[in-house]
Design an enzyme around this catalytic site. Structure first.
Site, PDB file in Angstrom:
ATOM      1  N   LYS A 263       0.831  -1.198   0.000  1.00 13.78           N
ATOM      2  CA  LYS A 263       0.000   0.000   0.000  1.00 13.78           C
ATOM      3  C   LYS A 263       0.874   1.259   0.000  1.00 13.78           C
ATOM      4  O   LYS A 263       2.023   1.219   0.447  1.00 13.78           O
ATOM      5  CB  LYS A 263      -0.880   0.016   1.260  1.00 13.78           C
ATOM      6  CG  LYS A 263      -1.963  -1.038   1.299  1.00 13.78           C
ATOM      7  CD  LYS A 263      -2.741  -0.941   2.598  1.00 13.78           C
ATOM      8  CE  LYS A 263      -3.854  -1.984   2.648  1.00 13.78           C
ATOM      9  NZ  LYS A 263      -4.928  -1.695   1.691  1.00 13.78           N
ATOM     10  N   ARG A 337     -10.633 -11.334   1.549  1.00 11.71           N
ATOM     11  CA  ARG A 337     -11.513 -12.354   0.979  1.00 11.71           C
ATOM     12  C   ARG A 337     -10.894 -13.745   1.078  1.00 11.71           C
ATOM     13  O   ARG A 337     -11.606 -14.745   1.078  1.00 11.71           O
ATOM     14  CB  ARG A 337     -11.842 -12.003  -0.468  1.00 11.71           C
ATOM     15  CG  ARG A 337     -10.667 -12.000  -1.415  1.00 11.71           C
ATOM     16  CD  ARG A 337     -10.911 -11.210  -2.691  1.00 11.71           C
ATOM     17  NE  ARG A 337     -10.943  -9.769  -2.420  1.00 11.71           N
ATOM     18  CZ  ARG A 337     -11.198  -8.840  -3.348  1.00 11.71           C
ATOM     19  NH1 ARG A 337     -11.446  -9.209  -4.596  1.00 11.71           N
ATOM     20  NH2 ARG A 337     -11.208  -7.564  -3.031  1.00 11.71           N
TER      21      ARG A 337
END
Length: 497
Positions: A263, A337
């Site tokens: 990130k 996920r």
């Protein structure tokens, strides 16, 4: 927070001894002629107290009123959202005088939903984080009294709201803690402490048990971190064992660097909030232990860090999930996920009535809905309707998003059964479509809380959402089951040693 419920008319509130008195006045004229009702009427007539929810008029030592400081707060149309706006504004203003005891009185009769809205708003406005401060300043307001027309009639609603506040604040507490003060091990210990509450049990699985279960997707995310993963299983049994449970699955990434798909540095500190789904599950179980509704609930929390070292998963790696499906990792920052898909597979052993997963899953949901409503995806219309209604009742709103099969096209890959990301378009939906592959055997809903779980900027901090929504849903379900019992036999879950 010390909450108290009292039967107080505006006439009785004039003699209430407190450091600050907040009067919630909905639009309209009151027939009462007591000192406080007269103050409200005169302020409205003079134009000093507007009808818009949240408008305030501060008074100091008004005649014939015991409280030195009185805040008249407009509650607009008297609806729960207006009551919330009024209380938030009034508590923020009252805190300037550092009051210890605050009384909030409804100038007009209110119902259970209005009282709940006022209590949660008051707690939100007075919350103070202290866990990692060297000289913590406790919340200035120590006691909040709520005056209603008939305290006995609203006692159950009051108790449920107080328990909801306790759950929300537990969720805030753990979500606000930095990653070195909220590791997967620490989060598991917090869950184990909840087992002291009535009807609650907790089991914590470590890396060996997770490996034995075949949770290859969950283990893959954790393998780049020095902190060992934990898989938390909470059980609340308020109904007979044979009644199928509601299963809540909370994403518990205690810190997310993005992995190899790193990130940007800006605001990466906020990735400590990537376990807000897990924190909300803890908060719900904290409240269940106080409210003790007649239903069964299972909480599943896969928790780990998403970090980088020589063992971390790489873009292009193919892993095998607990379901046996293989997954190509195209982006290591789509890790939530991956841990959730194995937890959804694990949920099947409980033969659940419904499963709801809660996750700070996608930035795309923030773009779509901002910080107002959580994204709701559901495979079952009845479940979706119930969650939407619970969101409206609790002022913890969500918005239903699509699950058309066409959205799954982008998840196809030549190298595995499914890829973990599709393109940029519809990112919140394609993430939900990925999860749906692992939740095909039961009614399932997914709450994407990436935009609602915390605030940035000067107000940076966790919101405790969607604890209120989930509790409203569960309590409504318990009431419905009590009225129309329809038990469904559940297989006894197996334990892993």
């Amino acid at each position: 927070m010390d909450f108290q419920l009292k039967t107080l008319s505006t006439a009785q509130a004039a003699t209430e001894k407190c450091d600050a008195l907040i009067v919630l006045a909905a639009a309209g004229n009151s027939p009462s002629k007591d000192p406080i009702a007269t103050l409200v009427a005169e302020a409205r007539k003079a134009g000093d107290l507007g009808d818009k929810a949240g408008k305030l008029l501060a008074l100091y030592r008004p005649a014939r009123v015991a409280a030195a400081r009185v805040l008249l707060a407009s509650a607009g149309d008297g609806e729960p959202a207006s009551v919330r706006a009024a209380v938030l504004a009034a508590i923020a203003a009252a805190k300037a005088a550092d009051p210890k005891r605050v009384a909030i009185v409804f100038a007009e009769p209110t119902d259970a939903v209005g009282l709940r809205s006022a209590m949660i708003a008051a707690a939100d406005a007075s919350y103070v984080y202290t866990a990692t401060k060297s000289k913590p300043e406790p919340r200035s307001i120590r006691q909040l009294s709520f005056g209603v027309a008939d305290a006995a009639a609203l006692r159950e609603a009051f108790d449920e709201a107080a328990a909801t506040v306790a759950g929300i604040e537990l969720a805030k507490e753990w979500a606000n803690r930095p990653g070195n003060h909220c590791t997967p091990t620490m989060l598991a210990e917090a869950a184990q402490e909840l087992a002291a509450l009535p009807h609650l049990k907790c089991e914590v699985l470590g890396p060996k048990e997770v490996h034995k279960l075949g949770m290859g997707a969950f283990a893959a995310v954790a393998q780049g971190s020095a902190e060992p993963l934990r898989f938390i299983v909470l059980r609340y049994q308020g109904a007979p064992k044979e009644e199928a449970p509601v299963v809540l699955v909370g994403k518990g990434i205690t810190f997310d660097t993005g992995g190899v798909s790193l990130k940007p540095a800006a605001e990466m500190d906020e990735m400590k909030f990537d376990m807000c789904g897990a924190a909300s599950v803890l908060g719900v179980f904290r409240a269940l232990g106080d409210i003790r509704p007649a239903l069964n609930v299972v909480g599943l929390i896969p928790t780990c860090e998403n970090m980088n070292d020589g063992r971390a998963i790489k873009p292009g790696d193919v892993i095998t999930s607990m379901s046996g499906q293989t997954i190509e990792i195209l982006n290591t920052d789509a890790e939530g996920r991956l841990i959730l898909c194995d937890a959804l597979s694990y949920a099947k052993r409980f033969e659940p009535a419904v499963v709801v997963d809660i996750a700070t899953l996608t930035g795309a949901c923030v773009v779509a809905l901002g910080g107002v409503r959580s994204g709701l995806f559901a495979s079952d219309d009845a479940l979706a309707d119930a969650l939407l209604a619970a969101g409206e009742e609790s002022q913890d709103r969500c918005w239903r998003m699509p699950l058309d099969d066409d959205y799954a096209e982008g998840l196809k890959t030549n190298f595995a059964d499914v890829a973990n990301v599709a393109g940029r378009a519809g990112g919140a939906v394609t993430a939900a479509k990925f999860l749906q592959r692992f939740a095909g055997d039961f009614p399932w809903a997914h709450l994407d809380i990436a935009g609602t779980a915390w605030k940035s900027g000067a107000a940076k901090g966790a919101t405790g959402r969607p604890v209120g929504l989930l509790l409203s849903y569960l309590l409504a379900r318990a009431r419905k089951d009590a009225a129309e019992p329809a038990p469904r036999k559940a297989r006894k879950p197996s334990k892993v040693r």
